[in-house]
Design an enzyme around this catalytic site. Structure first.
Site, PDB file in Angstrom:
ATOM      1  N   ASP A 169     -32.197  19.432  -3.521  1.00 52.59           N
ATOM      2  CA  ASP A 169     -32.907  19.701  -4.238  1.00 52.59           C
ATOM      3  C   ASP A 169     -33.354  20.708  -4.454  1.00 52.59           C
ATOM      4  O   ASP A 169     -34.825  21.280  -4.861  1.00 52.59           O
ATOM      5  CB  ASP A 169     -33.499  18.368  -4.075  1.00 52.59           C
ATOM      6  CG  ASP A 169     -33.432  17.023  -3.604  1.00 52.59           C
ATOM      7  OD1 ASP A 169     -32.689  16.931  -4.712  1.00 52.59           O
ATOM      8  OD2 ASP A 169     -33.298  16.371  -2.745  1.00 52.59           O
TER       9      ASP A 169
ATOM     10  N   HIS B  13     -28.709  16.850 -10.661  1.00 51.83           N
ATOM     11  CA  HIS B  13     -29.326  17.229 -11.440  1.00 51.83           C
ATOM     12  C   HIS B  13     -29.783  17.986 -13.227  1.00 51.83           C
ATOM     13  O   HIS B  13     -28.386  17.379 -13.312  1.00 51.83           O
ATOM     14  CB  HIS B  13     -29.155  19.143 -10.810  1.00 51.83           C
ATOM     15  CG  HIS B  13     -27.571  19.661 -11.265  1.00 51.83           C
ATOM     16  ND1 HIS B  13     -26.844  20.242 -10.733  1.00 51.83           N
ATOM     17  CD2 HIS B  13     -27.393  20.425 -12.855  1.00 51.83           C
ATOM     18  CE1 HIS B  13     -25.457  20.587 -11.471  1.00 51.83           C
ATOM     19  NE2 HIS B  13     -26.629  20.682 -12.701  1.00 51.83           N
TER      20      HIS B  13
HETATM   21  P1  IMP Z   1     -24.176   9.849   0.902  1.00 52.74           P
HETATM   22  O1  IMP Z   1     -24.413  11.468   0.632  1.00 52.74           O
HETATM   23  O2  IMP Z   1     -24.838   9.502   0.253  1.00 52.74           O
HETATM   24  O3  IMP Z   1     -23.750  10.249   2.462  1.00 52.74           O
HETATM   25  O4  IMP Z   1     -25.973  10.381   1.985  1.00 52.74           O
HETATM   26  C1  IMP Z   1     -26.480  10.487   3.235  1.00 52.74           C
HETATM   27  C2  IMP Z   1     -27.812  11.187   2.974  1.00 52.74           C
HETATM   28  O5  IMP Z   1     -27.247  12.255   2.421  1.00 52.74           O
HETATM   29  C3  IMP Z   1     -28.568  10.469   2.611  1.00 52.74           C
HETATM   30  O6  IMP Z   1     -29.919  11.191   3.431  1.00 52.74           O
HETATM   31  C4  IMP Z   1     -28.927  11.723   1.439  1.00 52.74           C
HETATM   32  O7  IMP Z   1     -30.630  10.850   0.927  1.00 52.74           O
HETATM   33  C5  IMP Z   1     -28.628  12.783   1.738  1.00 52.74           C
HETATM   34  N1  IMP Z   1     -27.846  13.236   0.260  1.00 52.74           N
HETATM   35  C6  IMP Z   1     -27.205  12.644  -1.095  1.00 52.74           C
HETATM   36  N2  IMP Z   1     -27.433  13.671  -2.043  1.00 52.74           N
HETATM   37  C7  IMP Z   1     -28.069  14.165  -1.519  1.00 52.74           C
HETATM   38  C8  IMP Z   1     -29.174  15.586  -2.992  1.00 52.74           C
HETATM   39  O8  IMP Z   1     -27.713  15.572  -4.192  1.00 52.74           O
HETATM   40  N3  IMP Z   1     -29.799  15.654  -2.267  1.00 52.74           N
HETATM   41  C9  IMP Z   1     -30.964  16.084  -1.140  1.00 52.74           C
HETATM   42  N4  IMP Z   1     -30.612  14.539  -0.376  1.00 52.74           N
HETATM   43  C10 IMP Z   1     -29.089  14.033  -0.594  1.00 52.74           C
END
Ligand code: IMP
Length: 486
Positions: free
Chosen positions: A50, A84
């Site tokens: 982010d 985004h």
């Molecule tokens: P996953 O990518 O769905 O497996 O999520 C795993 C971790 O990555 C979680 O804690 C999410 O909050 C974080 N996460 C995944 N994509 C983003 C992103 O684009 N921005 C911030 N955190 C992310």
């Protein structure tokens, strides 16, 4: 090793700015050393996600398209977990799997082999682009036939895992880690499987496997509800799952191909610019982040090597820029950052920078800039440059605190380790640097207009991290961008 106190003296007492108060003497995308590929840039999230790098990728795509007429935008990791918002002629659209270059005529946007692609959500995004632009996708989209599919089965599996105290923590629910796990378990389904004549058999067997896995967890695949860009729905029986995929397959088949030769040829023609757009961030890397708030893909520049099957070595890329928020860090999830900011400043920043989760609206944690952590992220990912976002989030009455080092429970200086237990024992030590009036900076487009405190701060941060600034952002508007490129 960089001595931060000495650096502070040089910059703040002797006013030595290392020429970072002006544009770079040469364009790093063009004036390259031997072995470096001209006109190539990669951008990754440099902290915990982010950071707001989409706007910069957007700007780069427009610049390259204007100058060269064509370019390649290559995404090497992640899937529908990213997101985004970009602005197109005053209209806002959220992109998740399509890279920012999707709006650039002349761009070839590639969903690379390192990604996990949800076909339904890609189709929804394409419709959304059509709705906003009133035309078909302006860029040419290619989905690598070897990209892995992250399907509703994976989303259902993740949802079921979350019901167990010991599993599925912290995921976005987009089935990202089960899809990557399929690769390690040697039974992934790939975009290319949708091209096969027997695709229903292949995807049907995949359904059966996940029905059994979810059954083992005490759930029922058909009844499990999964999120999607088109809303929530139960996965349904095998025939329903396959029929839904059949529609998505029809829409996507024209875009699926083996991109290997195309990437090889384009990479070897340095007049075709390359923009590598990362998703997530180094701090979410499964090896360099803190469990469980990590994702399953490789969000570092290193991931480009594997996604392109060795065609592009990160060492050849002219600019490898990590994007970070200039004056603070934000984070979601359960990780506890050692430099967590005190209230009320944290809340002031949260309000001014809208630091709430895009989908969940959950307030993000706000922390002071942490040099040991950022140095670690810069090193493990091989950053050469920095994109500094949110330069307008600064207050003339409040100095910027920067953590220069930690000490452990014995009072010894200790390094950053990607391990929550180790981080919990660290005491951060800060320098306070003069700040500026963020409102004065908002919307600025030229370096020369930046207040001297902001210039000194950027010089300090970049020297401390041993990287060169390349872009800055000064507000939410699309054109609120500063550039160090001549
Ligand atoms: P996953 O990518 O769905 O497996 O999520 C795993 C971790 O990555 C979680 O804690 C999410 O909050 C974080 N996460 C995944 N994509 C983003 C992103 O684009 N921005 C911030 N955190 C992310």
């Amino acid at each position: 090793m960089i001595d931060d106190s000495q650096l502070w003296q040089e910059i703040y007492e002797q006013d030595r700015l290392f020429d970072l108060d002006r544009r770079l003497p040469e364009n790093p995308l063009v004036a390259v050393a031997a072995g470096i590929r001209k006109n190539s840039i990669a951008i990754e999230g440099g902290a915990f996600g982010d950071e707001g790098k989409g706007k910069i990728v957007d700007e780069l795509c427009s610049r390259f398209a204007r100058h060269f007429g064509a370019l390649i935008v290559y995404r090497w990791n992640g899937g529908a977990n990213a997101g985004h918002t970009i602005e197109f002629e005053g209209k806002r659209i959220a992109l998740h799997q399509l890279p920012s270059g999707a709006f650039t005529p002349g761009a070839i946007v590639i969903l690379g082999k390192g990604m996990v692609v949800h076909p339904g959500d890609v189709v929804t995004e394409m419709h959304e682009v059509e709705r906003v632009t009133g035309q078909a996708l302006p860029a040419r989209l290619l989905i690598d036939a070897l990209a892995v599919l992250a399907l509703d089965t994976h989303r259902a599996f993740e949802a079921q895992l979350k019901m167990w105290a010991s599993g599925g923590k912290g995921a976005t629910g987009r089935g990202i880690s089960p899809a990557y796990a399929d690769v390690l378990l040697r039974h992934p389904v790939r975009a290319g499987d949708l091209q096969a004549a027997d695709w229903r058999d292949r995807l049907g067997r995949h359904y059966d496997l996940y029905a059994a896995l979810i059954g083992g967890l005490g759930g029922t695949l058909a009844e499990t509800e999964v999120p999607s860009l088109a809303g929530k729905y139960p996965v349904g029986a095998k025939a329903v799952f396959l029929d839904r995929l059949a529609v998505q397959r029809d829409a996507l088949l024209p875009y699926i191909q083996d991109v290997h030769q195309l990437v090889f040829d384009a990479w070897n023609n340095s007049e075709i610019p390359f923009v590598f757009e990362g998703a997530q961030a180094v701090g979410l890397d499964p090896r360099f982040g803190v469990y469980p708030d990590v994702t399953a893909s490789d969000p570092t520049f290193g991931g480009i090597l594997h996604s392109t099957e060795g065609i592009v070595h990160p060492a050849q890329i002219a600019v490898k820029a990590g994007a970070i928020k200039a004056t603070y860090t934000s984070s979601v999830g359960t990780r506890r950052l050692p430099t967590l900011m005190d209230e009320p400043l944290a809340n002031r920043i949260r309000e001014d920078a809208h630091e709430y989760g895009a989908t969940t609206r959950r307030p993000r944690d706000i922390a002071y800039i942490d040099l040991p952590c950022l140095r670690f992220f810069a090193r493990v990912s091989g950053m050469t440059h920095l994109v500094l976002t949110h330069l307008d989030i600064a207050y003339a009455d409040t100095p910027i605190r920067v953590c220069t080092h930690y000490t452990d429970e014995h009072g010894q200086v200790a390094p950053y380790r990607p391990d929550q237990n180790a981080l919990n024992r660290m005491a951060p030590h800060y320098l306070e640097l003069p700040s500026w009036d963020g409102a004065q900076v908002r919307g600025l487009k030229t370096l020369e207009e930046l207040p001297p405190e902001a210039i000194r701060y950027v010089a300090f941060l970049c020297r401390a991290l041993d990287v060169t600034p390349i872009f800055g952002t000064t507000g939410p508007q699309r054109d609120a961008i500063l550039s160090w490129i001549p």
